[in-house]
Design a protein around this motif. Structure first.
Motif, PDB file in Angstrom:
ATOM      1  N   CYS A 293       6.172  19.748   7.979  1.00  0.00           N
ATOM      2  CA  CYS A 293       5.166  20.147   8.963  1.00  0.00           C
ATOM      3  C   CYS A 293       3.841  20.395   8.261  1.00  0.00           C
ATOM      4  O   CYS A 293       3.771  21.157   7.302  1.00  0.00           O
ATOM      5  CB  CYS A 293       5.629  21.415   9.692  1.00  0.00           C
ATOM      6  N   HIS A 294       2.784  19.738   8.741  1.00  0.00           N
ATOM      7  CA  HIS A 294       1.422  19.954   8.252  1.00  0.00           C
ATOM      8  C   HIS A 294       0.601  20.611   9.352  1.00  0.00           C
ATOM      9  O   HIS A 294       0.417  20.022  10.425  1.00  0.00           O
ATOM     10  CB  HIS A 294       0.765  18.622   7.871  1.00  0.00           C
ATOM     11  N   LEU A 295       0.125  21.805   9.093  1.00  0.00           N
ATOM     12  CA  LEU A 295      -0.829  22.459   9.995  1.00  0.00           C
ATOM     13  C   LEU A 295      -2.231  22.195   9.463  1.00  0.00           C
ATOM     14  O   LEU A 295      -2.568  22.611   8.348  1.00  0.00           O
ATOM     15  CB  LEU A 295      -0.568  23.965  10.068  1.00  0.00           C
ATOM     16  N   GLY A 296      -3.042  21.487  10.237  1.00  0.00           N
ATOM     17  CA  GLY A 296      -4.391  21.157   9.779  1.00  0.00           C
ATOM     18  C   GLY A 296      -5.275  22.388   9.695  1.00  0.00           C
ATOM     19  O   GLY A 296      -5.424  23.129  10.676  1.00  0.00           O
ATOM     20  N   LEU A 297      -5.852  22.627   8.512  1.00  0.00           N
ATOM     21  CA  LEU A 297      -6.796  23.734   8.335  1.00  0.00           C
ATOM     22  C   LEU A 297      -8.236  23.226   8.266  1.00  0.00           C
ATOM     23  O   LEU A 297      -9.131  23.790   8.890  1.00  0.00           O
ATOM     24  CB  LEU A 297      -6.456  24.511   7.050  1.00  0.00           C
ATOM     25  N   LYS A 298      -8.450  22.166   7.511  1.00  0.00           N
ATOM     26  CA  LYS A 298      -9.760  21.504   7.447  1.00  0.00           C
ATOM     27  C   LYS A 298      -9.496  19.999   7.446  1.00  0.00           C
ATOM     28  O   LYS A 298      -8.798  19.491   6.564  1.00  0.00           O
ATOM     29  CB  LYS A 298     -10.533  21.912   6.193  1.00  0.00           C
ATOM     30  N   THR A 299     -10.044  19.299   8.427  1.00  0.00           N
ATOM     31  CA  THR A 299      -9.732  17.873   8.588  1.00  0.00           C
ATOM     32  C   THR A 299     -11.024  17.072   8.741  1.00  0.00           C
ATOM     33  O   THR A 299     -11.453  16.787   9.861  1.00  0.00           O
ATOM     34  CB  THR A 299      -8.822  17.657   9.802  1.00  0.00           C
ATOM     35  N   PRO A 300     -11.625  16.681   7.629  1.00  0.00           N
ATOM     36  CA  PRO A 300     -12.834  15.845   7.702  1.00  0.00           C
ATOM     37  C   PRO A 300     -12.512  14.463   8.279  1.00  0.00           C
ATOM     38  O   PRO A 300     -11.342  14.103   8.486  1.00  0.00           O
ATOM     39  CB  PRO A 300     -13.279  15.742   6.238  1.00  0.00           C
ATOM     40  N   SER A 301     -13.527  13.667   8.487  1.00  0.00           N
ATOM     41  CA  SER A 301     -13.329  12.314   8.993  1.00  0.00           C
ATOM     42  C   SER A 301     -12.750  11.415   7.905  1.00  0.00           C
ATOM     43  O   SER A 301     -12.822  11.728   6.707  1.00  0.00           O
ATOM     44  CB  SER A 301     -14.666  11.739   9.481  1.00  0.00           C
ATOM     45  N   ASN A 302     -12.184  10.309   8.338  1.00  0.00           N
ATOM     46  CA  ASN A 302     -11.616   9.308   7.422  1.00  0.00           C
ATOM     47  C   ASN A 302     -10.509   9.870   6.532  1.00  0.00           C
ATOM     48  O   ASN A 302     -10.436   9.552   5.340  1.00  0.00           O
ATOM     49  CB  ASN A 302     -12.714   8.673   6.557  1.00  0.00           C
ATOM     50  N   CYS A 303      -9.678  10.728   7.095  1.00  0.00           N
ATOM     51  CA  CYS A 303      -8.486  11.228   6.391  1.00  0.00           C
ATOM     52  C   CYS A 303      -7.267  10.780   7.185  1.00  0.00           C
ATOM     53  O   CYS A 303      -7.217  10.967   8.407  1.00  0.00           O
ATOM     54  CB  CYS A 303      -8.500  12.750   6.296  1.00  0.00           C
ATOM     55  N   GLU A 304      -6.274  10.225   6.515  1.00  0.00           N
ATOM     56  CA  GLU A 304      -5.099   9.727   7.212  1.00  0.00           C
ATOM     57  C   GLU A 304      -3.829   9.982   6.430  1.00  0.00           C
ATOM     58  O   GLU A 304      -3.836  10.024   5.197  1.00  0.00           O
ATOM     59  CB  GLU A 304      -5.211   8.204   7.475  1.00  0.00           C
ATOM     60  N   LEU A 305      -2.738  10.151   7.173  1.00  0.00           N
ATOM     61  CA  LEU A 305      -1.386  10.185   6.639  1.00  0.00           C
ATOM     62  C   LEU A 305      -0.675   8.947   7.165  1.00  0.00           C
ATOM     63  O   LEU A 305      -0.715   8.663   8.364  1.00  0.00           O
ATOM     64  CB  LEU A 305      -0.655  11.450   7.113  1.00  0.00           C
ATOM     65  N   VAL A 306      -0.036   8.199   6.265  1.00  0.00           N
ATOM     66  CA  VAL A 306       0.677   6.981   6.660  1.00  0.00           C
ATOM     67  C   VAL A 306       2.140   7.155   6.275  1.00  0.00           C
ATOM     68  O   VAL A 306       2.467   7.292   5.090  1.00  0.00           O
ATOM     69  CB  VAL A 306       0.088   5.733   5.975  1.00  0.00           C
ATOM     70  N   VAL A 307       3.045   7.159   7.268  1.00  0.00           N
ATOM     71  CA  VAL A 307       4.480   7.337   7.046  1.00  0.00           C
ATOM     72  C   VAL A 307       5.208   6.128   7.626  1.00  0.00           C
ATOM     73  O   VAL A 307       5.052   5.824   8.816  1.00  0.00           O
ATOM     74  CB  VAL A 307       4.996   8.632   7.703  1.00  0.00           C
ATOM     75  N   GLY A 308       5.999   5.464   6.791  1.00  0.00           N
ATOM     76  CA  GLY A 308       6.721   4.288   7.267  1.00  0.00           C
ATOM     77  C   GLY A 308       5.797   3.226   7.815  1.00  0.00           C
ATOM     78  O   GLY A 308       6.169   2.491   8.738  1.00  0.00           O
ATOM     79  N   GLY A 309       4.587   3.141   7.281  1.00  0.00           N
ATOM     80  CA  GLY A 309       3.617   2.149   7.732  1.00  0.00           C
ATOM     81  C   GLY A 309       2.831   2.549   8.957  1.00  0.00           C
ATOM     82  O   GLY A 309       1.951   1.797   9.400  1.00  0.00           O
ATOM     83  N   GLU A 310       3.095   3.727   9.539  1.00  0.00           N
ATOM     84  CA  GLU A 310       2.401   4.176  10.740  1.00  0.00           C
ATOM     85  C   GLU A 310       1.364   5.248  10.385  1.00  0.00           C
ATOM     86  O   GLU A 310       1.725   6.303   9.843  1.00  0.00           O
ATOM     87  CB  GLU A 310       3.394   4.745  11.748  1.00  0.00           C
ATOM     88  N   PRO A 311       0.086   5.017  10.669  1.00  0.00           N
ATOM     89  CA  PRO A 311      -0.957   5.995  10.336  1.00  0.00           C
ATOM     90  C   PRO A 311      -1.091   7.075  11.410  1.00  0.00           C
ATOM     91  O   PRO A 311      -0.887   6.827  12.598  1.00  0.00           O
ATOM     92  CB  PRO A 311      -2.217   5.131  10.262  1.00  0.00           C
ATOM     93  N   GLN A 312      -1.408   8.277  10.955  1.00  0.00           N
ATOM     94  CA  GLN A 312      -1.715   9.391  11.844  1.00  0.00           C
ATOM     95  C   GLN A 312      -2.851  10.193  11.218  1.00  0.00           C
ATOM     96  O   GLN A 312      -3.022  10.196   9.991  1.00  0.00           O
ATOM     97  CB  GLN A 312      -0.499  10.305  12.044  1.00  0.00           C
TER      98      GLN A 312
END
Length: 369
Positions: A293-312
């Motif tokens: 579980c990732h709780l976003g604290l600071k989320t600038p633009s152009n930041c991504e997590l890619v899991v199993g080829g799927e970006p979020q």
């Protein structure tokens, strides 16, 4: 032989004291009591010591000489060592390749690290732990764990490349890269309600950062580019007391989570920071029994997590759930003025791992077992 003090007058003290000298010995208490600590007496004492040294046998002299040589060598050896400088962030990054990097991580080879050390007899050890658990409690509900341990090698080697946990695979669990918020609804909502509390404690910690050193309590992970820092409250099932004292409210919050993994080596809780320009190499997590579980604290633009080829993308104050046993990566390509990407990361139980299985897995994978 015992030294016998010579009763002399003031005028004859210049004559050195003589006594039979067949071998080295000690002075008697009587001689010490009668000694007159004048300058002349001190000279007589030194002369007597020299004479005694001359009368010692060759073996004793050789032993003294050897000890002296060893002492000189030790002083020389210690003097050659240079003081170790405080490790800087740049030095840590430059040394990562020398220490051996795999899947974006520096593998430490510590016997306590379940991820970095792979034992040849791991399956036998796990099976022994399962038997011990069953003897104390019950075999009831252990079918899936027993199957997983018995055929662990086949599972790990035959898994598709998109999902390959590095340490332990529990069979027959639903497989998906991301989970909905309802998978662990209570804990997700609790974390999101306390977003500001966690953010404030992070901002206090982050003030200690500078351009030349890594603040105490922070760890740096190897990355192809940029900088990735973590501040652990729980690291592989072990609480980090000094760090928890610096984030007391966040640490207390962990105790209110219903599905937090806190008693086995697959459980972690930390603040994760990516500086602008950072890319985390693709890698697999150690097991599929958890969801991260990732709780976003600071989320600038152009930041991504890619899991199993799927970006979020992360969102501030919102939780993102994923299975890190899938091949995954993350990156921060935002501008430097927007600052770092920061999330609070905590490992929760996979919702399809039953309560009896959780208890057994806590026992089997207890830290230090």
């Amino acid at each position: 032989m015992v030294w016998v003090p010579l009763r002399t007058t003031r005028t004859d003290r210049r004559a050195p004291l003589r006594a039979p000298a067949t071998h080295c010995t000690t002075m008697s208490l009587e001689w010490l009591m009668d000694w007159s600590w004048s300058l002349d007496g001190l000279r007589d004492f030194i002369a007597t010591g020299i004479q005694s040294f001359r009368d010692c046998d060759a073996t004793a002299l050789a032993a003294v000489a050897c000890l002296l040589v060893l002492f000189v060598w030790y002083c020389y050896h210690v003097g050659r060592e240079q003081p170790r400088a405080y490790a800087t962030v740049n030095a840590l990054m430059q040394s990562a390749e020398a220490n051996g990097v795999q899947n974006g991580y520096v593998y430490c080879h510590s016997p306590e690290c379940v991820r970095c050390t792979h034992h040849d007899g791991l399956n036998q050890k796990l099976y022994h732990n399962l038997q011990e658990y069953a003897k104390r409690y019950s075999w009831s509900g252990m079918g899936r764990i027993h199957k997983g341990i018995r055929e662990q090698g086949r599972y790990l080697n035959s898994r598709p490349s998109i999902q390959k946990p590095e340490v332990f695979f529990l069979p027959d669990l639903p497989t998906m890269p991301y989970f909905s918020r309802d998978a662990q609804k209570h804990d997700v909502e609790l974390l999101e309600r306390n977003f500001q509390t966690i953010l404030c404690e992070f901002e206090t910690l982050y003030k200690a950062f500078s351009n030349c050193s890594l603040p105490q309590g922070w760890k740096m992970n190897s990355t192809p580019s940029g900088e990735w820092f973590t501040f652990y409250l729980v690291n592989q099932g072990m609480c980090v007391p000094r760090n928890c004292r610096r984030c007391p409210r966040t640490y207390r919050l962990l105790g209110s989570l219903r599905t937090c993994i806190g008693n086995n080596v697959f459980g972690n809780a930390c603040i994760s920071v990516l500086s602008p320009g950072t890319v985390i190499a693709e890698h697999y997590g150690p097991t599929n029994i958890r969801i991260r579980c990732h709780l976003g604290l600071k989320t600038p633009s152009n930041c991504e997590l890619v899991v199993g080829g799927e970006p979020q993308c992360w969102a501030e104050g919102r939780c993102l759930l994923f299975d890190d046993s899938f091949l995954h990566t993350a990156f921060h390509e935002g501008p430097p003025e927007e600052g770092p990407r920061v999330v609070f990361m905590v490992d929760l139980w996979h919702p399809n791992v039953a309560a009896a299985e959780r208890q057994a897995l806590d026992f089997i994978f207890a830290p230090g077992r």
